[in-house]
Design a protein around this motif. Structure first.
Motif, PDB file in Angstrom:
ATOM      1  N   SER A 275       8.574  -9.516  12.225  1.00 16.17           N
ATOM      2  CA  SER A 275       8.125  -9.036  13.540  1.00 16.17           C
ATOM      3  C   SER A 275       8.166  -7.514  13.622  1.00 16.17           C
ATOM      4  O   SER A 275       7.354  -6.894  14.314  1.00 16.17           O
ATOM      5  CB  SER A 275       8.989  -9.645  14.647  1.00 16.17           C
ATOM      6  N   GLY A 276       9.109  -6.883  12.900  1.00 11.00           N
ATOM      7  CA  GLY A 276       9.173  -5.425  12.863  1.00 11.00           C
ATOM      8  C   GLY A 276       7.950  -4.819  12.193  1.00 11.00           C
ATOM      9  O   GLY A 276       7.426  -3.789  12.627  1.00 11.00           O
ATOM     10  N   ILE A 277       7.479  -5.471  11.125  1.00  8.78           N
ATOM     11  CA  ILE A 277       6.263  -4.992  10.451  1.00  8.78           C
ATOM     12  C   ILE A 277       5.066  -5.097  11.385  1.00  8.78           C
ATOM     13  O   ILE A 277       4.248  -4.177  11.485  1.00  8.78           O
ATOM     14  CB  ILE A 277       6.019  -5.792   9.159  1.00  8.78           C
ATOM     15  N   VAL A 278       4.966  -6.239  12.086  1.00  8.11           N
ATOM     16  CA  VAL A 278       3.848  -6.438  13.016  1.00  8.11           C
ATOM     17  C   VAL A 278       3.882  -5.389  14.115  1.00  8.11           C
ATOM     18  O   VAL A 278       2.852  -4.844  14.520  1.00  8.11           O
ATOM     19  CB  VAL A 278       3.907  -7.867  13.611  1.00  8.11           C
ATOM     20  N   TRP A 279       5.089  -5.086  14.627  1.00 14.25           N
ATOM     21  CA  TRP A 279       5.222  -4.095  15.701  1.00 14.25           C
ATOM     22  C   TRP A 279       4.815  -2.704  15.227  1.00 14.25           C
ATOM     23  O   TRP A 279       4.141  -1.964  15.941  1.00 14.25           O
ATOM     24  CB  TRP A 279       6.652  -4.086  16.207  1.00 14.25           C
ATOM     25  N   LYS A 280       5.204  -2.351  14.009  1.00 15.01           N
ATOM     26  CA  LYS A 280       4.856  -1.037  13.474  1.00 15.01           C
ATOM     27  C   LYS A 280       3.358  -0.924  13.176  1.00 15.01           C
ATOM     28  O   LYS A 280       2.738   0.117  13.403  1.00 15.01           O
ATOM     29  CB  LYS A 280       5.656  -0.757  12.196  1.00 15.01           C
ATOM     30  N   LEU A 281       2.774  -2.007  12.652  1.00 19.20           N
ATOM     31  CA  LEU A 281       1.343  -1.979  12.328  1.00 19.20           C
ATOM     32  C   LEU A 281       0.467  -2.096  13.564  1.00 19.20           C
ATOM     33  O   LEU A 281      -0.708  -1.744  13.543  1.00 19.20           O
ATOM     34  CB  LEU A 281       0.997  -3.119  11.365  1.00 19.20           C
ATOM     35  N   ASN A 282       1.034  -2.662  14.633  1.00 17.81           N
ATOM     36  CA  ASN A 282       0.294  -2.893  15.875  1.00 17.81           C
ATOM     37  C   ASN A 282      -0.877  -3.854  15.660  1.00 17.81           C
ATOM     38  O   ASN A 282      -1.920  -3.729  16.298  1.00 17.81           O
ATOM     39  CB  ASN A 282      -0.213  -1.572  16.474  1.00 17.81           C
ATOM     40  N   GLN A 283      -0.705  -4.818  14.738  1.00 13.12           N
ATOM     41  CA  GLN A 283      -1.706  -5.850  14.512  1.00 13.12           C
ATOM     42  C   GLN A 283      -1.052  -6.992  13.722  1.00 13.12           C
ATOM     43  O   GLN A 283      -0.051  -6.775  13.040  1.00 13.12           O
ATOM     44  CB  GLN A 283      -2.910  -5.292  13.741  1.00 13.12           C
ATOM     45  N   PRO A 284      -1.573  -8.215  13.813  1.00 14.18           N
ATOM     46  CA  PRO A 284      -1.015  -9.320  13.036  1.00 14.18           C
ATOM     47  C   PRO A 284      -1.053  -9.012  11.537  1.00 14.18           C
ATOM     48  O   PRO A 284      -1.985  -8.364  11.044  1.00 14.18           O
ATOM     49  CB  PRO A 284      -1.927 -10.505  13.396  1.00 14.18           C
ATOM     50  N   LEU A 285      -0.044  -9.501  10.816  1.00 12.26           N
ATOM     51  CA  LEU A 285       0.069  -9.186   9.394  1.00 12.26           C
ATOM     52  C   LEU A 285      -1.106  -9.753   8.608  1.00 12.26           C
ATOM     53  O   LEU A 285      -1.606  -9.110   7.676  1.00 12.26           O
ATOM     54  CB  LEU A 285       1.390  -9.731   8.846  1.00 12.26           C
ATOM     55  N   ASN A 286      -1.576 -10.961   8.971  1.00 12.56           N
ATOM     56  CA  ASN A 286      -2.718 -11.544   8.271  1.00 12.56           C
ATOM     57  C   ASN A 286      -3.981 -10.689   8.441  1.00 12.56           C
ATOM     58  O   ASN A 286      -4.776 -10.551   7.512  1.00 12.56           O
ATOM     59  CB  ASN A 286      -2.984 -12.961   8.780  1.00 12.56           C
ATOM     60  N   ASP A 287      -4.168 -10.123   9.631  1.00  9.15           N
ATOM     61  CA  ASP A 287      -5.321  -9.239   9.853  1.00  9.15           C
ATOM     62  C   ASP A 287      -5.230  -7.997   8.981  1.00  9.15           C
ATOM     63  O   ASP A 287      -6.245  -7.515   8.454  1.00  9.15           O
ATOM     64  CB  ASP A 287      -5.402  -8.837  11.329  1.00  9.15           C
ATOM     65  N   PHE A 288      -4.002  -7.467   8.834  1.00 10.81           N
ATOM     66  CA  PHE A 288      -3.829  -6.280   7.989  1.00 10.81           C
ATOM     67  C   PHE A 288      -4.124  -6.605   6.530  1.00 10.81           C
ATOM     68  O   PHE A 288      -4.783  -5.829   5.824  1.00 10.81           O
ATOM     69  CB  PHE A 288      -2.405  -5.744   8.126  1.00 10.81           C
ATOM     70  N   ILE A 289      -3.663  -7.770   6.043  1.00  9.38           N
ATOM     71  CA  ILE A 289      -3.902  -8.160   4.650  1.00  9.38           C
ATOM     72  C   ILE A 289      -5.394  -8.352   4.404  1.00  9.38           C
ATOM     73  O   ILE A 289      -5.924  -7.957   3.361  1.00  9.38           O
ATOM     74  CB  ILE A 289      -3.113  -9.451   4.327  1.00  9.38           C
ATOM     75  N   LEU A 290      -6.091  -8.933   5.373  1.00  9.77           N
ATOM     76  CA  LEU A 290      -7.544  -9.098   5.241  1.00  9.77           C
ATOM     77  C   LEU A 290      -8.255  -7.744   5.235  1.00  9.77           C
ATOM     78  O   LEU A 290      -9.261  -7.565   4.544  1.00  9.77           O
ATOM     79  CB  LEU A 290      -8.080  -9.962   6.383  1.00  9.77           C
ATOM     80  N   SER A 291      -7.712  -6.769   6.000  1.00 11.53           N
ATOM     81  CA  SER A 291      -8.359  -5.455   6.084  1.00 11.53           C
ATOM     82  C   SER A 291      -8.271  -4.680   4.775  1.00 11.53           C
ATOM     83  O   SER A 291      -9.085  -3.787   4.534  1.00 11.53           O
ATOM     84  CB  SER A 291      -7.728  -4.640   7.218  1.00 11.53           C
ATOM     85  N   ILE A 292      -7.273  -5.002   3.923  1.00 17.47           N
ATOM     86  CA  ILE A 292      -7.165  -4.313   2.627  1.00 17.47           C
ATOM     87  C   ILE A 292      -7.816  -5.130   1.514  1.00 17.47           C
ATOM     88  O   ILE A 292      -7.627  -4.837   0.330  1.00 17.47           O
ATOM     89  CB  ILE A 292      -5.692  -4.004   2.280  1.00 17.47           C
ATOM     90  N   GLY A 293      -8.541  -6.190   1.877  1.00 16.29           N
ATOM     91  CA  GLY A 293      -9.343  -6.940   0.904  1.00 16.29           C
ATOM     92  C   GLY A 293      -8.619  -8.048   0.183  1.00 16.29           C
ATOM     93  O   GLY A 293      -9.012  -8.408  -0.933  1.00 16.29           O
ATOM     94  N   HIS A 294      -7.567  -8.624   0.777  1.00 18.04           N
ATOM     95  CA  HIS A 294      -6.824  -9.711   0.143  1.00 18.04           C
ATOM     96  C   HIS A 294      -6.737 -10.906   1.085  1.00 18.04           C
ATOM     97  O   HIS A 294      -6.881 -10.776   2.302  1.00 18.04           O
ATOM     98  CB  HIS A 294      -5.417  -9.249  -0.253  1.00 18.04           C
ATOM     99  N   GLU A 295      -6.456 -12.070   0.495  1.00 20.59           N
ATOM    100  CA  GLU A 295      -6.314 -13.295   1.267  1.00 20.59           C
ATOM    101  C   GLU A 295      -4.836 -13.545   1.558  1.00 20.59           C
ATOM    102  O   GLU A 295      -4.012 -13.516   0.638  1.00 20.59           O
ATOM    103  CB  GLU A 295      -6.878 -14.497   0.495  1.00 20.59           C
TER     104      GLU A 295
END
Length: 388
Positions: A275-295
């Motif tokens: 949850s700390g990672i999600v709060w720092k990124l300000n977006q769901p972790l899965n969305d961030f992983i998809l944004s860098i080109g990974h599943e």
């Protein structure tokens, strides 16, 4: 009438008069909730109470009535003073004017008068103000200096009249050297030199960098805008902040060992909660992983948008088409219908409930046995009741 009641009403009337003397109007009901309680108790409504106090109650007016009243005020002012009013002379009406006309000058024009011309400084005056500040204080002015006046105009005036969007461009426009621009190094050279300086002195905070940096090094403002201060510290190895850069770096390092790292594995490596990672990124972790080109390792299951009737027809048709006269087995649901067992059991309580709706024969094998009557009663319950 009770003497105590007379005293309460008299005090309420007195407070209304004091408010009128101070503000020039009667109060709105929400501004005097305590008096509103007394008004409703003894007079029935707020407006009855105001009328009993000797004032005219506020009545909801139409837009035409409001604008006509404002225009009349301007005309009366012009007849009395021989000029149009200034905005500060209509302070109590400014909110209404902005609501219906957008601005004071548009209101004056709509009333049939020519607005006062704005006192705008010339470009030469704007340029000279910055140059004189530099000569007097021996330093390049900042936006903060403009806000603190110091003989300068508002910084927005410089942007508007010079047609520029940033303060460094304004300074270069008037011939001053922006102190936070890189002048002797390219971006790549500046990045390399700053990382080496951070490594050498083990710098973690921007304030320390500003004290130690040589004269030709870029400012902290420039580094934050161009590279990100935390990213530079991370590359120099002085601290590991949770940024998009560091999360991506840790994720790619984990991916070398495991094909699809989970959120828990990533959080454990970075020594922070998911949850700390999600709060720092300000977006769901899965969305961030998809944004860098990974599943991502786990995905939210696809939501079933079919109605109960459509699910029944799908299950029944697929079962008969593949040779299952009493309904297909559970392990074939995903393969043949595209939906898992959980979706069917959530809608129909159990697989036997689904078979009952499809008019299939119930096998009654394993688990708790329900009769047809019990299953029908469960299926007829409202969806918000506890079915299990």
């Amino acid at each position: 009438m009770n003497k105590n009641k007379d005293q309460i009403i008299a005090n309420a009337f007195s407070e209304i008069r004091d408010f009128y003397d101070q503000h020039g109007r009667i109060p709105i009901r929400r501004e005097r909730e305590a008096i509103n309680t007394i008004a409703r108790r003894y007079f029935g409504t707020w407006n009855n109470f105001i009328a009993a106090a000797g004032y005219e109650p506020n009545v909801k007016k139409t837009k035409a009535q409001i604008t006509e009243g404002l225009f009349n005020m301007v005309h009366d002012f012009y007849q009395l003073h021989g000029r149009i009013p200034m905005r500060r002379e209509f302070t109590r009406k400014n909110g209404t004017i902005c609501k219906y006309f957008g601005s004071w000058n548009k209101f004056i024009a709509a009333a049939g008068y020519e607005p006062n011309s704005r006192r705008i400084p010339s470009k030469m005056k704007l340029k000279n103000s910055l140059r004189q500040y530099y000569l007097k204080h021996q330093k390049v002015p900042t936006i903060g200096d403009c806000l603190a006046k110091n003989g300068l105009y508002n910084h927005c005036s410089y942007f508007t009249h010079f047609g520029l969007n940033s303060w460094p461009d304004v300074l270069e426009y008037v011939g001053l050297r922006p102190y936070f621009r890189v002048t002797t190094m390219t971006d790549a050279e500046a990045k390399e030199e700053v990382i080496n300086l951070i490594k050498k002195h083990k710098i973690k905070y921007g304030k320390i960098y500003e004290k130690l940096k040589p004269e030709n090094f870029p400012s902290l403002w420039y580094l934050k805008e161009k590279f990100g201060w935390n990213n530079l510290c991370y590359m120099a190895g002085t601290k590991i902040p949770v940024t998009k850069f560091s999360v991506k770096d840790h994720y790619l390092n984990l991916k070398k060992n495991t094909s699809k790292p989970t959120a828990k594995e990533l959080a454990k490596k970075m020594k922070i909660s998911p949850s700390g990672i999600v709060w720092k990124l300000n977006q769901p972790l899965n969305d961030f992983i998809l944004s860098i080109g990974h599943e991502p390792a786990h995905k939210t299951p696809t939501r079933c948008k079919l109605t109960k009737k459509q699910l029944v027809e799908l299950y029944k048709s697929k079962s008969l088409a593949h040779g299952y006269p009493n309904g297909m087995p559970r392990d074939k649901l995903q393969e043949l219908t595209g939906y898992s067992r959980d979706i069917y059991e959530k809608r129909f309580f159990s697989m036997n409930g689904l078979r009952l709706v499809c008019n299939f024969k119930l096998p009654f094998k394993g688990g708790k046995k329900y009769s047809e009557e019990e299953l029908r009663d469960i299926l007829n319950k409202p969806p918000y009741s506890n079915q299990r």
